[in-house]
Design an enzyme around this catalytic site. Structure first.
Site, PDB file in Angstrom:
ATOM      1  N   LYS A 200      35.248  51.769  25.469  1.00  0.00           N
ATOM      2  CA  LYS A 200      35.392  50.677  26.429  1.00  0.00           C
ATOM      3  C   LYS A 200      34.019  50.189  26.894  1.00  0.00           C
ATOM      4  CE  LYS A 200      37.755  48.728  30.307  1.00  0.00           C
ATOM      5  NZ  LYS A 200      38.877  48.763  31.238  1.00  0.00           N
TER       6      LYS A 200
ATOM      7  N   ARG B  19      35.744  41.137  24.676  1.00  0.00           N
ATOM      8  CA  ARG B  19      36.375  42.002  25.664  1.00  0.00           C
ATOM      9  C   ARG B  19      37.889  41.838  25.645  1.00  0.00           C
ATOM     10  NH1 ARG B  19      34.384  43.799  31.645  1.00  0.00           N
ATOM     11  NH2 ARG B  19      36.315  44.789  32.264  1.00  0.00           N
TER      12      ARG B  19
ATOM     13  N   HIS C 128      48.593  44.418  25.902  1.00  0.00           N
ATOM     14  CA  HIS C 128      48.691  44.110  27.324  1.00  0.00           C
ATOM     15  C   HIS C 128      49.424  42.802  27.632  1.00  0.00           C
ATOM     16  CE1 HIS C 128      46.169  47.552  27.821  1.00  0.00           C
ATOM     17  NE2 HIS C 128      46.110  47.384  29.121  1.00  0.00           N
TER      18      HIS C 128
ATOM     19  N   GLU D 181      46.461  54.332  26.623  1.00  0.00           N
ATOM     20  CA  GLU D 181      45.176  53.611  26.589  1.00  0.00           C
ATOM     21  C   GLU D 181      44.173  54.332  25.675  1.00  0.00           C
ATOM     22  OE1 GLU D 181      44.571  50.654  27.934  1.00  0.00           O
ATOM     23  OE2 GLU D 181      46.078  50.400  29.515  1.00  0.00           O
TER      24      GLU D 181
ATOM     25  N   LYS E 138      36.362  45.652  36.340  1.00  0.00           N
ATOM     26  CA  LYS E 138      37.438  44.778  36.779  1.00  0.00           C
ATOM     27  C   LYS E 138      38.100  45.366  38.003  1.00  0.00           C
ATOM     28  CE  LYS E 138      39.163  42.480  32.644  1.00  0.00           C
ATOM     29  NZ  LYS E 138      40.426  42.191  31.932  1.00  0.00           N
TER      30      LYS E 138
ATOM     31  N   HIS F  63      52.167  43.520  30.087  1.00  0.00           N
ATOM     32  CA  HIS F  63      52.232  42.925  31.422  1.00  0.00           C
ATOM     33  C   HIS F  63      53.530  42.152  31.618  1.00  0.00           C
ATOM     34  CE1 HIS F  63      47.575  42.919  32.076  1.00  0.00           C
ATOM     35  NE2 HIS F  63      48.141  44.065  32.404  1.00  0.00           N
TER      36      HIS F  63
ATOM     37  N   HIS G 144      52.613  51.268  33.868  1.00  0.00           N
ATOM     38  CA  HIS G 144      51.699  50.438  33.087  1.00  0.00           C
ATOM     39  C   HIS G 144      51.476  50.967  31.670  1.00  0.00           C
ATOM     40  CE1 HIS G 144      48.408  47.768  32.109  1.00  0.00           C
ATOM     41  NE2 HIS G 144      47.612  48.801  31.879  1.00  0.00           N
TER      42      HIS G 144
ATOM     43  N   ARG H 281      29.997  40.438  50.933  1.00  0.00           N
ATOM     44  CA  ARG H 281      29.743  39.906  49.585  1.00  0.00           C
ATOM     45  C   ARG H 281      29.214  40.975  48.626  1.00  0.00           C
ATOM     46  NH1 ARG H 281      27.376  35.675  52.621  1.00  0.00           N
ATOM     47  NH2 ARG H 281      28.930  34.085  53.086  1.00  0.00           N
TER      48      ARG H 281
ATOM     49  N   ASN I   9      42.728  43.982  25.571  1.00  0.00           N
ATOM     50  CA  ASN I   9      44.077  43.607  25.984  1.00  0.00           C
ATOM     51  C   ASN I   9      45.124  43.886  24.916  1.00  0.00           C
ATOM     52  OD1 ASN I   9      43.344  42.663  28.561  1.00  0.00           O
ATOM     53  ND2 ASN I   9      42.555  40.783  27.637  1.00  0.00           N
TER      54      ASN I   9
ATOM     55  N   GLU J 191      34.393  38.887  29.957  1.00  0.00           N
ATOM     56  CA  GLU J 191      35.603  38.634  29.186  1.00  0.00           C
ATOM     57  C   GLU J 191      35.679  37.212  28.633  1.00  0.00           C
ATOM     58  OE1 GLU J 191      39.247  39.402  31.294  1.00  0.00           O
ATOM     59  OE2 GLU J 191      40.210  40.077  29.481  1.00  0.00           O
TER      60      GLU J 191
END
Lengths: 368, 368
Positions: free
Chosen positions: A226, A240, A247, A185, A143, A251, A266, A121, A244, A236
């Site tokens: 960032k 945040r 994105h 980016e 992330k 994506h 990407h 965990r 994106n 998010e």
């Protein structure tokens, strides 16, 4: 050497940016996490180039480690490789206070970070990103995750590292295409809310690609940008989402080509996605065609694609793209969320975007 | 109907305890999470007994749902079943604001909670525990996870539910052995720091087993006890470790029999583990033999084992048990941590326990 702090209360950490950092990695890590053992996760390409230097650096600082080398490429972000990484970490008997070290690009960072998040965990986590994309994006913000056959990054966790070491000299081993993909980016941070940074990039692009102080400067500003957004909205829920930009379209394009890196990586998807987001904003009467043109011109000068038709291979169709957009995890209860813009450096979160508007826009783009 | 609040700031939630709650589940969930859709994860045994009632309850409250039925048993807490659960949740296009509902015992709760934690980096989660063990232990506190061949619960996440619905009438379908196993965790709360509750259990054990208000009372006090510890130490850095009373030995025993439920189920491992923790404390001069005897007598009266030799099948040996203890995730940098006690209701965290003392004690117990 530059340090950027990511401010997250008790989980705050530093991003260290500099040349030759990998040789001092052991000392930097021991200063933050004294007395630990470590498991290094890397891929075959990076292991060949940089692993021995890291192992020597760890050993010289008294950090016992074992290394696990996974296959290179996006397909490594899978349940099967996650299970393999987790098992290797458990086999090494890593304890909660020890650390998983990610040595590699975004794929290794995301996979290693997720494994670190779920073993017992949560164990400590250190990132040593080796691509421009990872240094300015995936290594900042916590992330982590893997892909599933249903989509990219659909499974994962928020898990902050204890330290990020960005050695900008490692970027000299990247192909021009890989460097450009990461640069997409960098451009994004200018487009979100830093018009001055976009101006700087327009003026100094060639110097950044050549290396040297402009490169370090561009990476540090990107990390600061960032880090500021992440600090304001770690999980998010709100702003945040601005990260994106480009994105949702990006994506969808990646998904539509089956994540085939021969067709699209990407950063290239993000470059096309940012160009589309600006043109869609023009179409919606939000931004000027002049700004959209300036964005496309800069991306093209950096060797990046800006049109769907620039993707090699069979032509994409609208239903495929809409299906891919609908599966994106940024969809909130059926409404479409896009990052749109009022111009360069003036992006905003548009919830409740009309599906029909997106469809009409895609039809126009695909008919070009 | 009783409500126990688990106080965790913005992630606080209620545990509702009462008879026939499953038929009001839809209304209770809609009150906390309006407008959601849901995926129900359950197992074959529970689906046969209770799933239709839950589906009707959800439907009548306007909550659209799909149900996924997994095999019953501890082996379901695996990477393979996790991947299956995750895929089913993604197939149902659950969004972050929707909910995964766990209908079942600890296995389903742990697996569904973990799947809910990692799908899209976290969806809402509702627990409807159907065993005594799950109602008083695994559904409270946010620990989720799966097993690996290297040990129990070695992979997982902290992920708090939005709501827990404990229908005590569902416990009437449990076998006496299963009920007793859950009761071991009830006893644990008395032994940690509630000597009055232990007195109550000694006096009212038969009534609790028979059902009725004493049962609801015992479950509510158990949930309060665990909620208080969890609220003070969510991520298990300090006092939360007290909840592991009986668990270091217990997990080692479960592991040593290969998690074979025909030989030992979790609650039985905990019962033996608690008896061992008390006798080990006596051996270390910390507690009186009288207290250890009282604990063993109460557990035995409830139909629970208190000796390693009571486990059916081939005899266990000391190296196997020590190996299993060393792999436990509560080991901190090589030192052994045990929950020991100064007597009934006076448990404490003992870090730095000497390995040799544990070995000598196990030799004595195994020679009995």
């Amino acid at each position: 050497m530059r340090r950027v702090e990511v401010s997250l209360g008790s989980r705050s950490y530093d991003i260290v940016i500099g040349e030759g950092l990998i040789d001092r990695a052991g000392a930097e890590i021991a200063a933050v996490l004294p007395g630990i053992r470590a498991v290094v996760l890397t891929d075959e390409t990076v292991a060949r180039l940089h692993l021995t230097r890291l192992e020597i650096a760890l050993q010289s600082a008294g950090i016992g480690s074992t290394s696990v080398t996974l296959p290179a490429g996006e397909t490594t972000k899978s349940f099967a490789q996650l299970e393999r990484a987790v098992d290797a970490i458990l086999e090494a008997r890593l304890e909660r206070g020890d650390a998983v070290i990610a040595l590699g690009g975004g794929v290794i960072g995301d996979l290693a970070g997720f494994a670190s998040a779920i073993v017992k965990r949560g164990t400590n986590f250190v990132q040593i990103p080796t691509t421009l994309l990872a240094q300015v994006d995936s290594s900042v913000g916590g992330k982590t995750g893997i892909n599933t056959p249903r989509g990219k990054n659909l499974v994962g966790a928020f898990h902050q590292p204890s330290l990020v070491l960005s050695d900008i000299a490692l970027l000299d081993t990247l192909s021009p295409r890989e460097f450009a993909a990461g640069y997409a980016e960098v451009v994004k941070y200018g487009l979100i809310d830093r018009p001055d940074f976009f101006d700087f990039l327009e003026r100094r692009r060639e110097a950044i690609f050549a290396g040297g102080p402009e490169r370090a400067e561009a990476i540090a500003i990107s990390c600061q940008a960032k880090a500021a957004v992440v600090a304001a909205d770690e999980a998010e829920h709100g702003d945040r989402a601005l990260l994106n930009l480009g994105h949702t379209f990006g994506h969808a394009l990646e998904r539509a080509v089956g994540y085939d890196p021969a067709r699209l990586v990407h950063g290239e998807g993000v470059a096309i996605g940012m160009a589309l987001a600006h043109r869609f904003s023009v179409r919606m009467g939000l931004a000027t065609g002049q700004d959209a043109g300036r964005v496309a011109a800069h991306l093209q000068a950096a060797g990046l694609p800006t049109e769907i038709a620039a993707i090699p291979g069979p032509a994409l169709d609208r239903p495929t793209l809409m299906e891919a957009i609908a599966q994106d995890k940024k969809v909130s209860r059926g409404r479409l969320t896009f990052i749109l813009t009022h111009g360069i450096g003036r992006a905003f979160v548009a919830r409740d975007v009309d599906r029909a508007d997106v469809e009409r826009f895609l039809d126009e783009e695909l008919a070009k």
